[in-house]
Design an enzyme around this catalytic site. Structure first.
Site, mmCIF file in Angstrom:
data_model
loop_
_atom_site.group_PDB
_atom_site.id
_atom_site.type_symbol
_atom_site.label_atom_id
_atom_site.label_comp_id
_atom_site.label_asym_id
_atom_site.label_seq_id
_atom_site.Cartn_x
_atom_site.Cartn_y
_atom_site.Cartn_z
ATOM 1 N N THR A 156 0.759 -1.108 0.148
ATOM 2 C CA THR A 156 -0.161 0.039 -0.038
ATOM 3 C C THR A 156 0.834 1.222 -0.040
ATOM 4 O OG1 THR A 156 -1.520 1.317 1.234
ATOM 5 C CG2 THR A 156 -0.262 -0.101 2.504
ATOM 6 N N ARG A 157 0.323 2.229 -0.758
ATOM 7 C CA ARG A 157 1.063 3.594 -0.524
ATOM 8 C C ARG A 157 -0.077 4.687 0.235
ATOM 9 N NH1 ARG A 157 -0.748 3.811 -6.091
ATOM 10 N NH2 ARG A 157 -1.823 5.956 -6.355
ATOM 11 N N HIS A 203 -7.656 1.686 4.838
ATOM 12 C CA HIS A 203 -9.348 1.751 4.893
ATOM 13 C C HIS A 203 -9.780 0.414 5.390
ATOM 14 C CE1 HIS A 203 -9.823 0.945 0.823
ATOM 15 N NE2 HIS A 203 -9.416 2.068 0.557
ATOM 16 N N HIS A 213 -9.293 -2.414 2.625
ATOM 17 C CA HIS A 213 -8.027 -2.968 2.783
ATOM 18 C C HIS A 213 -8.022 -3.997 3.845
ATOM 19 C CE1 HIS A 213 -6.362 0.847 0.700
ATOM 20 N NE2 HIS A 213 -6.534 -0.037 -0.127
ATOM 21 N N ARG A 268 -7.897 -4.220 -6.838
ATOM 22 C CA ARG A 268 -8.143 -3.552 -7.904
ATOM 23 C C ARG A 268 -7.134 -2.293 -8.378
ATOM 24 N NH1 ARG A 268 -10.931 1.701 -8.153
ATOM 25 N NH2 ARG A 268 -10.671 1.731 -5.951
ATOM 26 N N ASP A 269 -6.860 -2.399 -9.572
ATOM 27 C CA ASP A 269 -6.048 -1.173 -10.036
ATOM 28 C C ASP A 269 -4.512 -0.879 -9.225
ATOM 29 O OD1 ASP A 269 -5.190 0.725 -11.729
ATOM 30 O OD2 ASP A 269 -6.176 2.521 -10.701
ATOM 31 N N HIS A 270 -4.004 -2.117 -8.848
ATOM 32 C CA HIS A 270 -2.829 -2.357 -8.357
ATOM 33 C C HIS A 270 -1.716 -1.396 -8.745
ATOM 34 C CE1 HIS A 270 0.288 -4.180 -5.150
ATOM 35 N NE2 HIS A 270 1.055 -3.742 -6.242
ATOM 36 N N ALA A 271 -1.139 -0.350 -8.073
ATOM 37 C CA ALA A 271 -0.126 0.501 -8.605
ATOM 38 C C ALA A 271 -0.470 1.486 -9.562
ATOM 39 C CB ALA A 271 1.167 -0.234 -8.975
#
Length: 388
Positions: free
Chosen positions: A197-198, A202, A205, A291-294
């Site tokens: 995570t960056r 929440h 996660h 979803r939409d990693h990185a």
């Protein structure tokens, strides 16, 4: 001065060798006078992060900045020249005036010598092609592409050494791959899952992590704390949020918070592979890809980062990918759900964009408890409402 060199690994075995602070000793103490006589190269914060990742074995099997053959192969085939899976070329970009450097060169960051590279090769960067293939766009407003375009036009290649692991910002949580593996072994975890995570965690996660924790012995919460884009939540705030969350809501014996010092590239699917391969070197057996990693903006499809792993066999990867769909709180279901488990349309769902969250924080508003834990919300609210 003790010089530390990178270790390497061969799948499926973990990293091995004689380690000092997570790295292999060069075999002797280096003479400072000899060091002073070497040429020097000033490097960026991003390159410093890459140096650490290379030297500690986090980017194994790489032991240095890639040569031209590996550079071209990674961009074109998502593999090193020898066929080993790898997705993003780790390069040492310099301006044309430094293209003639060869042999041992000391690397300096903000006036301090931090390591060296044994330069064996220099070659031209193919920036437009690299942008198209790695980032799937040549748009200069993409943060990863912008960073690429701002770099020098020549790449130096060669093995590296790091003088000391830079643990300054988060010394309590800053562990090398070898040190994380030692914790995993000491705790007796036969299986472990890593979560990248960056952003502050929440409830969605947390849901993914705890579902995964039902399947394995331990959770490595591994937030990226290297260079990120300017509007991301600062690393210090994020780490504080992780600490308060873990204190109250996670099993201490089955969870390890340790920072991941890499720079963020926002390369979406390609970076998902990099994140998985590097976490394998930290000793985990599983890695979560949601979803939409990185990702950033609308450059990548929702599940592109999951689909790209079909380029490799499970044996090649050496880590099992846990793929999760988008999760959210459903007001009608009264719980966290995903499209697989919720029968209601989006009007029933609580979904807050990063922009909306930042707006609420700057206005001093509370975030909904269904979105994030109150303790995390308070850390974020305090950080965003501090006087400038």
């Amino acid at each position: 001065m003790t010089i530390l060199l990178p270790t390497t690994s061969t799948l499926p075995s973990p990293l091995g060798g004689t380690l000092v602070n997570g790295m292999r000793r060069a075999g002797h103490d280096f003479d400072p006078a000899e060091l002073a006589a070497l040429p020097r190269l000033n490097i960026s914060e991003r390159t410093l992060a890459d140096l650490e990742m290379l030297a500690t074995g986090a980017y194994s099997p790489l032991t240095g900045f890639v040569n031209e053959a590996d550079y071209l192969s990674v961009i074109e085939r998502l593999r090193l020249a020898d066929g080993t899976p790898w997705s993003i070329p780790i390069t040492l970009p310099v301006s044309a005036e430094h293209a003639g450097l060869r042999g041992r060169v000391v690397l300096s960051f903000e006036g301090q010598d931090v390591g060296w590279v044994d330069v064996q090769e220099a070659y031209a960067a193919r920036k437009a092609w690299e942008a198209r293939e790695v980032y799937r766009t040549e748009d200069g407003t993409h943060p990863g592409v912008a960073a690429l375009y701002a770099q020098g036009d020549v790449n130096l290649a060669g093995p590296v050494a790091l003088f000391e692991v830079p643990r300054g910002y988060f010394p309590r949580h800053h562990r090398t791959p070898a040190e994380v593996r030692e914790v995993i072994e000491a705790r007796g975890w036969r299986s472990a899952v890593a979560f990248q995570t960056r952003n502050p965690i929440h409830r969605a996660h947390e849901y993914l992590q705890k579902v995964a924790l039902e399947l394995v012995d331990g959770l490595l919460l591994h937030p990226l704390v290297g260079t990120t884009k300017g509007d991301d939540v600062p690393a210090a705030t994020r780490v504080q949020a992780y600490e308060v969350l873990l204190e109250g809501y996670y099993p201490q014996a089955r969870t390890l918070l340790s920072v991941y010092p890499a720079a963020m590239r926002y390369a979406g699917p390609r970076e998902a592979i990099l994140h998985a391969l590097s976490r394998r070197n930290y000793g985990v057996t599983h890695f979560i890809v949601g979803r939409d990693h990185a990702g950033v903006g609308s450059y990548y499809g929702t599940y592109d980062a999951q689909e790209i792993f079909s380029a490799y066999t499970p044996e090649e990867l050496g880590v099992q990918i846990l793929k999760f769909e988008h999760t959210f709180y459903c007001n009608s279901c009264g719980q966290l759900v995903s499209p697989r488990t919720c029968p209601h349309d989006s009007s029933h769902h609580l979904v807050l964009s990063g922009t909306k969250v930042r707006e609420k924080l700057r206005a001093g508003e509370n975030l909904p408890a269904e979105f994030t834990r109150p303790e995390v919300a308070e850390v974020l609210r305090a950080a965003y409402t501090q006087p400038v």
